[in-house]
Write an enzyme that holds these catalytic residues in place. Structure first.
Site, short mmCIF file in Angstrom:
data_model
loop_
_atom_site.label_atom_id
_atom_site.label_comp_id
_atom_site.label_asym_id
_atom_site.label_seq_id
_atom_site.Cartn_x
_atom_site.Cartn_y
_atom_site.Cartn_z
N TYR A 195 48.81 34.25 40.59
CA TYR A 195 47.48 34.72 40.98
C TYR A 195 46.68 33.51 41.47
O TYR A 195 47.26 32.48 41.84
CB TYR A 195 46.88 35.42 39.74
CG TYR A 195 45.59 36.12 39.93
CD1 TYR A 195 45.46 37.17 40.83
CD2 TYR A 195 44.46 35.76 39.19
CE1 TYR A 195 44.25 37.83 40.99
CE2 TYR A 195 43.25 36.42 39.34
CZ TYR A 195 43.15 37.45 40.25
OH TYR A 195 41.95 38.10 40.40
N ARG A 248 39.42 38.71 54.70
CA ARG A 248 38.70 37.69 53.91
C ARG A 248 39.49 37.44 52.64
O ARG A 248 39.16 37.93 51.56
CB ARG A 248 37.28 38.19 53.60
CG ARG A 248 36.34 37.13 53.12
CD ARG A 248 35.74 37.50 51.76
NE ARG A 248 36.73 37.38 50.70
CZ ARG A 248 36.61 37.90 49.49
NH1 ARG A 248 35.57 38.62 49.16
NH2 ARG A 248 37.55 37.72 48.56
N LYS A 266 47.57 41.17 42.57
CA LYS A 266 46.63 41.98 41.78
C LYS A 266 47.40 43.06 41.01
O LYS A 266 47.11 43.33 39.85
CB LYS A 266 45.59 42.65 42.69
CG LYS A 266 44.63 41.68 43.36
CD LYS A 266 43.40 41.40 42.52
CE LYS A 266 42.52 40.35 43.16
NZ LYS A 266 41.39 39.92 42.34
N GLU A 338 40.46 45.36 48.43
CA GLU A 338 40.51 43.94 48.05
C GLU A 338 40.42 43.06 49.28
O GLU A 338 41.16 43.24 50.26
CB GLU A 338 41.84 43.67 47.32
CG GLU A 338 41.91 42.37 46.58
CD GLU A 338 41.00 42.30 45.35
OE1 GLU A 338 41.06 43.21 44.51
OE2 GLU A 338 40.23 41.32 45.25
N ASP A 339 39.52 42.11 49.23
CA ASP A 339 39.42 41.06 50.24
C ASP A 339 39.27 41.57 51.67
O ASP A 339 39.87 41.04 52.61
CB ASP A 339 40.60 40.08 50.09
CG ASP A 339 40.49 39.29 48.78
OD1 ASP A 339 39.57 39.57 47.99
OD2 ASP A 339 41.32 38.39 48.55
N ASP A 361 37.02 45.63 44.25
CA ASP A 361 37.13 44.59 43.23
C ASP A 361 36.16 43.43 43.49
O ASP A 361 35.61 42.86 42.56
CB ASP A 361 38.57 44.07 43.28
CG ASP A 361 38.92 43.19 42.11
OD1 ASP A 361 38.37 43.41 41.02
OD2 ASP A 361 39.77 42.30 42.28
N ASP A 362 35.97 43.09 44.75
CA ASP A 362 35.14 41.93 45.08
C ASP A 362 33.65 42.24 44.89
O ASP A 362 32.87 41.34 44.56
CB ASP A 362 35.41 41.48 46.52
CG ASP A 362 36.89 41.18 46.71
OD1 ASP A 362 37.38 40.25 46.05
OD2 ASP A 362 37.55 41.91 47.47
N ASN A 503 36.79 31.28 45.21
CA ASN A 503 38.22 31.01 45.04
C ASN A 503 38.87 30.66 46.37
O ASN A 503 38.36 31.05 47.42
CB ASN A 503 38.91 32.26 44.49
CG ASN A 503 38.41 32.61 43.11
OD1 ASN A 503 38.30 31.77 42.25
ND2 ASN A 503 38.09 33.89 42.92
#
Ligand SMILES: O=C([O-])CC(=O)C(=O)O
Ligand SMILES: [Mg+2]
Length: 647
Positions: A195, A248, A266, A338-339, A361-362, A503
């Site tokens: 991760y 992203r 994830k 996600e992202d 999630d973000d 991150n």
């Protein structure tokens, strides 16, 4: 006897149960090998191989799936537990029109090559006889515990993190249970490998390190055929999908199709930390092109070589995907975004939040984990949330998501309207402090944060003017909390709370060492990516990891065990409260506002129970009746990676 897709079906006249024997294993029509199974939908390429359990009849399979500790047999079989992959009659047969069970035998060489059932050298003498493994393995028998020990020793010999990542991915596609056993038993050591931060580097180099595909790739080429593509996936009973379009990836920007490392990573945490059965997890990357010139020119790039589709072309593909998922898996499958880039993430969540079980999630996961940390931090800094002032660097998904959840929680605690509680929270974006005079030019998700204030164009001045008690970095831009800023925070706060969330490590707003050094050990610090403990003036400061990995696995488990059909903000609040409660006095004494990851499965069960309870209260749960003890129920549903005995 009849043939389908190169395999052979035998009608077992004794039991009336059809058997499916892959051609390579036809010779094993011998009695001792009995494998209870799920069927597939009979389409070309479907994996009809199934589970080896110690039963010989449908009744015995059923009894194996309903141990006394399990309240709901369906949940046991669909969520996880000792006998996963054994589904109820309907799902096993709905497409094949064969009732009641399809029984299959996996043995010999294919058994060793199937990551779901492979046990390496742990196959016993009996199993080696029963499953035609004689000679295919060296004579030694090595238990799972020893295999874990060996793998960890080998892993530690790799100095380069990416080599460790590749070794773990190889293991995942070779021996799934060993992969999860390793990860669960060594979670603190291996989390940074599978991760954040290593997964970020893996995505950047995904084309070069690519060996075997993991997850489902849906590109513009598949437009009009997404349902068909979903049916190509070998698993039928999917409960969680993590999907990205790669625009992203962490704070690393547009990595196009190579973003696949993120859904894969994830979802491995969904299983390891949240106990969702691995075969119920589906990683998806939607490839609409990339604007990353370097990748477009990279001969090893694995995605479409075109610039990103936008507008109607983009939204039509996404819509087809969302509709196909619901059609194929029903409305209880959780879709985690996600992202995605800001300009799509908010719109997708708003658009599908009312028709699908979706979670970003973000925006939401990060918000929930940060709120938990802040609730825990109050025990160190004093006061209530309403007594604090919050300043963010970064007004994207994480920044505005966290800000909104803090405002909601304060509103819930004080009864003050949301418009008022938002005024305690200030955000700085690339153009400076978000203020009323900028309203016209602001993107819609920033507008609630445009408060009355004179213009300020940089973070350092904003810190001096707003005098926040909590400073949160969520901009994806590394090294932006300078010495001046941290010193400034420490000059008017006894214990400044500083969260560097971006991150991976390279994008962190400051390091743990910088935060403790520049604040003279005064700050309470946590970061999105892990940092080793820091020594300053003879004292050791461990730092917590404010990463959504604390929340999404348990959150998803809670949705699944309750059969929730929608995500509600109140579920995020209870998840935060549940996580905050797991922070012990001992953790706080060390300055930690998060519990250690080593307890994560217990923590996930607590979070799951609270989320499920909220789902029942809100009338969003469909799995009835509500189990009496939701924590115990959540625990009983969790996947165990221990090897099973095959007869
Ligand atoms: O993946 C992580 O470590 C946290 C996260 O969602 C992100 O940074 O986008
Ligand atoms: Mg993310």
């Amino acid at each position: 006897m009849f043939a389908v897709n190169g395999s052979t079906f035998l009608n077992n006249s004794l039991s009336g149960v059809p058997r499916f024997f892959p051609r390579s294993t036809q010779r094993v029509a011998a009695p001792p090998v009995v494998v209870a199974a799920v069927s597939s939908n009979g389409r070309p390429g479907d994996r009809n191989v199934s589970v080896l359990v110690e039963n010989t009849s449908k009744e015995m399979v059923e009894s194996a799936t309903s141990s006394p500790s399990v309240i709901d047999k369906e949940a046991k079989s669909t969520v996880g537990g000792g006998v996963e992959d054994v589904y109820g009659e309907d799902s096993a047969t709905e497409d094949m029109h064969i009732t009641p069970w399809t029984v299959t035998v996996a043995s010999g060489y294919p058994l060793l090559r199937d990551p779901h059932y492979n046990k390496g050298l742990a196959f016993t003498e009996k199993e080696r006889d029963a499953h035609f493994l004689r000679g295919l393995l060296p004579p030694g028998i090595v238990s799972q515990e020893i295999q874990v020990k060996k793998m960890m020793r080998n892993m530690r010999q790799y100095q380069v993190p990416l080599q460790r990542y590749m070794a773990m991915m190889d293991l995942q596609v070779r021996n799934e249970r060993l992969f999860y056993k390793l990860l669960i038993d060594n979670v603190e050591e291996l989390l940074p490998v599978v991760y954040t931060p290593t997964v970020g580097e893996a995505c950047q180099k995904y084309g070069s390190i690519f060996r075997q595909p993991q997850g489902l790739f849906i590109s513009l080429k598949e437009k009009g055929r997404i349902l068909e593509v979903l049916k190509n996936w070998p698993e039928k009973k999917i409960q969680v999908i993590v999907v990205t379009d790669g625009e992203r990836i962490l704070g690393l920007g547009d990595l196009g199709c190579q973003g696949m490392g993120i859904p894969v990573g994830k979802l491995s945490l969904y299983s390891a930390l949240g106990g969702i059965r691995p075969s119920a997890c589906l990683p998806v990357t939607i490839d609409v092109g990339t604007n990353n010139e370097k990748l477009l020119e990279d001969e090893f790039y694995i995605g479409l070589r075109r610039r990103r589709a936008t507008g109607q072309e983009y939204s039509e593909l996404l819509h087809e995907f969302m509709s196909a998922v619901k059609q194929n898996y029903g409305e209880k499958v959780l879709i985690q975004f996600e992202d995605f880039a800001n300009h799509n993430a908010f719109d997708l969540l708003a658009k599908y939040g009312t028709s699908h079980l979706v979670f970003n999630d973000d925006i939401q996961g990060t918000a929930s984990v940060v709120l938990a940390g802040l609730i825990a931090a109050l025990k160190l800094v004093g006061g209530t949330l309403a007594d604090h002032r919050f300043l963010f660097l970064g007004a994207g998904e994480a920044g505005t998501g966290i800000a909104e959840l803090i405002a909601l929680e304060i509103s819930k605690q004080t009864g003050a309207p949301l418009e008022e509680t938002r005024k305690k929270i200030w955000l700085v974006d690339s153009k400076g402090l978000i203020v009323r005079s900028r309203m016209e030019s602001l993107q819609h998700f920033k507008r609630p944060w445009a408060h009355e204030h004179g213009p300020i164009n940089n973070l350092a001045d904003a810190v001096k003017s707003i005098k926040p008690t909590v400073l949160i970095g969520s901009s994806g831009a590394g090294r932006t909390f300078t010495k001046e800023i941290v010193e400034s925070m420490s000059s008017f706060n006894e214990k400044p709370v500083i969260l560097a969330l971006s991150n991976p490590t390279s994008q962190s707003e400051c390091t743990a060492e910088e935060a403790y050094k520049w604040s003279e050990g005064k700050c309470i610090f946590a970061s999105g990516s892990p940092f080793a403990p820091v020594e300053h003036n003879g004292k050791v400061y461990p730092s917590g990891q404010a990463n959504n990995a604390y929340i999404f696995p348990g959150f998803g488990l809670g949705l699944i065990i309750s059969g929730a059909i929608r995500v509600h903000d109140d579920m995020l609040l209870v998840a935060s409260e549940a996580l905050a409660e797991q922070v012990s006095q001992e953790n706080l004494e060390k300055g930690l506002i998060y519990p250690p990851f080593s307890n994560i499965r217990k923590i996930s069960a607590q979070i799951a129970a609270r989320v499920a309870e909220k789902a029942y209260k809100l009338g969003l749960a469909t799995r009835l009746p509500q189990p009496e003890n939701l924590v115990r129920y959540a625990e009983s549903c969790m996947y165990s990676p221990n090897y099973r005995t095959y007869r």
